[in-house]
Design an enzyme around this catalytic site. Structure first.
Site, PDB file in Angstrom:
ATOM      1  N   ARG A 161      17.601 -45.955 -37.460  1.00 21.10           N
ATOM      2  CA  ARG A 161      18.753 -45.839 -38.376  1.00 21.10           C
ATOM      3  C   ARG A 161      18.792 -46.996 -39.381  1.00 21.10           C
ATOM      4  O   ARG A 161      19.853 -47.494 -39.745  1.00 21.10           O
ATOM      5  CB  ARG A 161      20.083 -45.783 -37.608  1.00 21.10           C
ATOM      6  CG  ARG A 161      20.215 -44.627 -36.686  1.00 21.10           C
ATOM      7  CD  ARG A 161      20.200 -43.280 -37.428  1.00 21.10           C
ATOM      8  NE  ARG A 161      20.305 -42.204 -36.474  1.00 21.10           N
ATOM      9  CZ  ARG A 161      19.255 -41.690 -35.828  1.00 21.10           C
ATOM     10  NH1 ARG A 161      18.022 -42.116 -36.085  1.00 21.10           N
ATOM     11  NH2 ARG A 161      19.401 -40.733 -34.950  1.00 21.10           N
ATOM     12  N   SER A 235      27.752 -39.642 -35.351  1.00 22.49           N
ATOM     13  CA  SER A 235      27.767 -40.860 -34.518  1.00 22.49           C
ATOM     14  C   SER A 235      28.335 -42.023 -35.314  1.00 22.49           C
ATOM     15  O   SER A 235      27.816 -42.341 -36.382  1.00 22.49           O
ATOM     16  CB  SER A 235      26.348 -41.225 -34.093  1.00 22.49           C
ATOM     17  OG  SER A 235      25.741 -40.124 -33.475  1.00 22.49           O
ATOM     18  N   GLU A 331      27.018 -47.314 -37.217  1.00 27.27           N
ATOM     19  CA  GLU A 331      25.902 -46.696 -37.939  1.00 27.27           C
ATOM     20  C   GLU A 331      26.371 -46.334 -39.345  1.00 27.27           C
ATOM     21  O   GLU A 331      25.607 -46.323 -40.291  1.00 27.27           O
ATOM     22  CB  GLU A 331      25.481 -45.420 -37.185  1.00 27.27           C
ATOM     23  CG  GLU A 331      24.446 -44.603 -37.908  1.00 27.27           C
ATOM     24  CD  GLU A 331      24.184 -43.244 -37.257  1.00 27.27           C
ATOM     25  OE1 GLU A 331      23.951 -43.203 -36.028  1.00 27.27           O
ATOM     26  OE2 GLU A 331      24.212 -42.238 -37.983  1.00 27.27           O
TER      27      GLU A 331
HETATM   28  C1  LIG Z   1      28.470 -33.899 -37.793  1.00 24.59           C
HETATM   29  C2  LIG Z   1      27.484 -34.943 -38.242  1.00 24.59           C
HETATM   30  C3  LIG Z   1      26.280 -35.073 -37.569  1.00 24.59           C
HETATM   31  C4  LIG Z   1      25.325 -36.026 -37.962  1.00 24.59           C
HETATM   32  N1  LIG Z   1      24.150 -36.110 -37.286  1.00 24.59           N
HETATM   33  C5  LIG Z   1      23.207 -36.996 -37.656  1.00 24.59           C
HETATM   34  C6  LIG Z   1      21.959 -37.064 -36.969  1.00 24.59           C
HETATM   35  O1  LIG Z   1      21.676 -36.303 -36.049  1.00 24.59           O
HETATM   36  N2  LIG Z   1      21.060 -37.990 -37.380  1.00 24.59           N
HETATM   37  C7  LIG Z   1      21.312 -38.835 -38.413  1.00 24.59           C
HETATM   38  O2  LIG Z   1      20.437 -39.650 -38.733  1.00 24.59           O
HETATM   39  N3  LIG Z   1      22.485 -38.790 -39.086  1.00 24.59           N
HETATM   40  C8  LIG Z   1      23.432 -37.904 -38.733  1.00 24.59           C
HETATM   41  N4  LIG Z   1      24.633 -37.845 -39.400  1.00 24.59           N
HETATM   42  C9  LIG Z   1      24.896 -38.800 -40.482  1.00 24.59           C
HETATM   43  C10 LIG Z   1      24.591 -38.254 -41.905  1.00 24.59           C
HETATM   44  O3  LIG Z   1      24.510 -36.862 -41.910  1.00 24.59           O
HETATM   45  C11 LIG Z   1      23.307 -38.824 -42.471  1.00 24.59           C
HETATM   46  O4  LIG Z   1      23.330 -40.224 -42.456  1.00 24.59           O
HETATM   47  C12 LIG Z   1      23.043 -38.338 -43.911  1.00 24.59           C
HETATM   48  O5  LIG Z   1      21.759 -38.735 -44.327  1.00 24.59           O
HETATM   49  C13 LIG Z   1      24.075 -38.859 -44.897  1.00 24.59           C
HETATM   50  O6  LIG Z   1      23.871 -38.187 -46.121  1.00 24.59           O
HETATM   51  P1  LIG Z   1      24.999 -38.142 -47.233  1.00 24.59           P
HETATM   52  O7  LIG Z   1      24.374 -37.552 -48.445  1.00 24.59           O
HETATM   53  O8  LIG Z   1      26.203 -37.474 -46.711  1.00 24.59           O
HETATM   54  O9  LIG Z   1      25.260 -39.692 -47.450  1.00 24.59           O
HETATM   55  P2  LIG Z   1      26.626 -40.398 -47.899  1.00 24.59           P
HETATM   56  O10 LIG Z   1      27.562 -40.431 -46.767  1.00 24.59           O
HETATM   57  O11 LIG Z   1      27.112 -39.834 -49.170  1.00 24.59           O
HETATM   58  O12 LIG Z   1      26.084 -41.865 -48.157  1.00 24.59           O
HETATM   59  C14 LIG Z   1      25.615 -42.659 -47.093  1.00 24.59           C
HETATM   60  C15 LIG Z   1      25.178 -44.016 -47.657  1.00 24.59           C
HETATM   61  O13 LIG Z   1      24.043 -43.836 -48.493  1.00 24.59           O
HETATM   62  C16 LIG Z   1      24.341 -44.224 -49.836  1.00 24.59           C
HETATM   63  N5  LIG Z   1      23.690 -43.223 -50.678  1.00 24.59           N
HETATM   64  C17 LIG Z   1      23.883 -41.883 -50.646  1.00 24.59           C
HETATM   65  N6  LIG Z   1      23.045 -41.283 -51.517  1.00 24.59           N
HETATM   66  C18 LIG Z   1      22.317 -42.256 -52.101  1.00 24.59           C
HETATM   67  C19 LIG Z   1      21.289 -42.280 -53.097  1.00 24.59           C
HETATM   68  N7  LIG Z   1      20.823 -41.164 -53.669  1.00 24.59           N
HETATM   69  N8  LIG Z   1      20.789 -43.476 -53.486  1.00 24.59           N
HETATM   70  C20 LIG Z   1      21.247 -44.626 -52.930  1.00 24.59           C
HETATM   71  N9  LIG Z   1      22.215 -44.676 -51.992  1.00 24.59           N
HETATM   72  C21 LIG Z   1      22.731 -43.502 -51.581  1.00 24.59           C
HETATM   73  C22 LIG Z   1      25.854 -44.263 -49.949  1.00 24.59           C
HETATM   74  O14 LIG Z   1      26.287 -45.198 -50.893  1.00 24.59           O
HETATM   75  C23 LIG Z   1      26.246 -44.671 -48.531  1.00 24.59           C
HETATM   76  O15 LIG Z   1      26.124 -46.071 -48.375  1.00 24.59           O
HETATM   77  C24 LIG Z   1      25.605 -36.889 -39.045  1.00 24.59           C
HETATM   78  C25 LIG Z   1      26.825 -36.760 -39.732  1.00 24.59           C
HETATM   79  C26 LIG Z   1      27.744 -35.792 -39.340  1.00 24.59           C
HETATM   80  C27 LIG Z   1      29.027 -35.649 -40.100  1.00 24.59           C
END
Ligand SMILES: Cc1cc2nc3c(=O)[nH]c(=O)nc-3n(C[C@H](O)[C@H](O)[C@H](O)COP(=O)(O)OP(=O)(O)OC[C@H]3O[C@@H](n4cnc5c(N)ncnc54)[C@H](O)[C@@H]3O)c2cc1C
Length: 335
Positions: A161, A235, A331
């Site tokens: 992570r 998580s 995380e």
């Molecule tokens: C129900 C649920 C289950 C999940 N299960 C998992 C799992 O099994 N494994 C896992 O690893 N994660 C899991 N996650 C966490 C999440 O889905 C991941 O971390 C995902 O990659 C986040 O993507 P996002 O586009 O929503 O990021 P955001 O929440 O929009 O952003 C996350 C971070 O990344 C930054 N960011 C976003 N996009 C960019 C970009 N293009 N360039 C630079 N910075 C950026 C943001 O500023 C922020 O700091 C889960 C979340 C939920 C809600």
């Protein structure tokens, strides 16, 4: 490209926290992104699907929602295909596309919410697979200079992570796309017992990318709360890694403690087990709480306050430290 003022972020984060962005814009073109980065003097927050973020206050600055789109095959041979994918693509839709095309490597990562651009940020992982295993390159723009940089796999410094974008280069780059190397002759990873059990229950006789993806979706839907129903960001904490000697000492006091051996005499302990055994599972405090089935997930039952969720997470950390002497760290990204 239209910059809006005073926009509620409630529908842009899976916790459903109702804070405002002073300014908000959706970006579909790299040139627009570069222009915004060059012109903006106030703080900037890059947002993907908002599924790994906890807002604790209004954001006094510009929120840039990444909506860059495109999936392109840039190279292929008999065994592999190289895909260039824009940061604003929805991760699970990419997985479904790859499964349909017969490109193997990310099927175990089915149904992870969020965008492709955020995936390398914390090296998304699930069911024995992490994105680093198939990631060749990350394309990113430096937020101060506007220059386009390409990071190869090694220079992303991926860990559990973790990546360089989450620590050393935190808030320095906007990821615009990734290049993935996927297999046309996939080997299937069914090392997780839950996947094997589900395949068996589904009476799958011949393994396929689709069978694995379906099984993963089924397991995830039964285990994790759906953000469309209860606000959450998956998580909340990372699983702590502790020295083997500390784990053995804990095992004497807590014979049921769970641990997964790692190289160099380290053990990964499920944070969910530590939280549950500190008495937090299912605890509700007004409209926020700890999920009833999964202690690792903090939830907003509706109208919850991000700062209160942060305070709850700090109380959980303190109580786990007090009981087990183990530090658990978030995380998710707290803003
Ligand atoms: C129900 C649920 C289950 C999940 N299960 C998992 C799992 O099994 N494994 C896992 O690893 N994660 C899991 N996650 C966490 C999440 O889905 C991941 O971390 C995902 O990659 C986040 O993507 P996002 O586009 O929503 O990021 P955001 O929440 O929009 O952003 C996350 C971070 O990344 C930054 N960011 C976003 N996009 C960019 C970009 N293009 N360039 C630079 N910075 C950026 C943001 O500023 C922020 O700091 C889960 C979340 C939920 C809600």
């Amino acid at each position: 490209m239209q910059i809006q003022n005073e926009v509620s972020l409630k529908s842009y984060n899976t916790f459903g926290i109702d804070v405002k962005a002073q300014k908000f814009v959706e970006v579909t073109q790299i040139a627009d992104l570069q222009q915004l980065l060059a012109q903006t003097t106030e703080p900037i927050l890059i947002l993907g699907g908002g599924s790994n973020i906890l807002f604790t206050q209004n954001f006094e600055g510009l929120v840039i929602k990444i909506k860059l789109k495109g999936i392109e095959v840039i190279q292929e041979n008999e065994d592999f295909v190289w895909l260039e994918v824009a940061a604003g693509e929805v991760w699970h839709e990419l997985v479904l596309y790859c499964v349909a095309q017969g490109y193997g490597g990310i099927e175990n990562l089915s149904l992870i919410p969020g965008t492709v651009g955020a995936a390398p940020m914390q090296n998304i992982g699930a069911y024995g697979v992490e994105i680093r295993e198939v990631l060749e390159q990350v394309q990113a723009i430096h937020r101060n200079t506007g220059e386009i940089h390409t990071f190869n796999n090694e220079s992303c410094n991926f860990g559990y992570r973790e990546s360089i974008f989450k620590n050393i280069h935190k808030d320095q780059y906007v990821i615009t796309g990734v290049t993935l190397k996927l297999s046309k002759k996939p080997t299937f990873n069914t090392s997780y017992g839950a996947i094997q059990d589900t395949l068996k229950a589904n009476k799958v006789e011949t393994l396929s990318l689709k069978a694995i993806s379906d099984a993963v979706c089924q397991i995830r839907s039964s285990k994790l709360p759906n953000p469309a129903e209860i606000g959450n960001a998956g998580s909340f904490f990372k699983n702590p890694v502790i020295p083997q000697s500390q784990f053995e000492a804990l095992q004497k006091r807590f014979p049921n403690i769970v641990g997964y051996p790692l190289p160099e005499a380290q053990v990964k302990v499920p944070a969910g087990w530590l939280i549950e055994n500190s008495g937090w599972k299912g605890k509700r405090f007004g409209n926020i709480g700890v999920h009833t089935r999964q202690a690792l997930v903090l939830v907003n039952y509706g109208g919850g306050d991000g700062a209160a969720i942060r305070k709850l997470s700090q109380d959980i950390q303190a109580s786990v430290l007090d009981k087990f002497g183990v530090e658990i760290k978030p995380e998710i990204n707290i803003v």
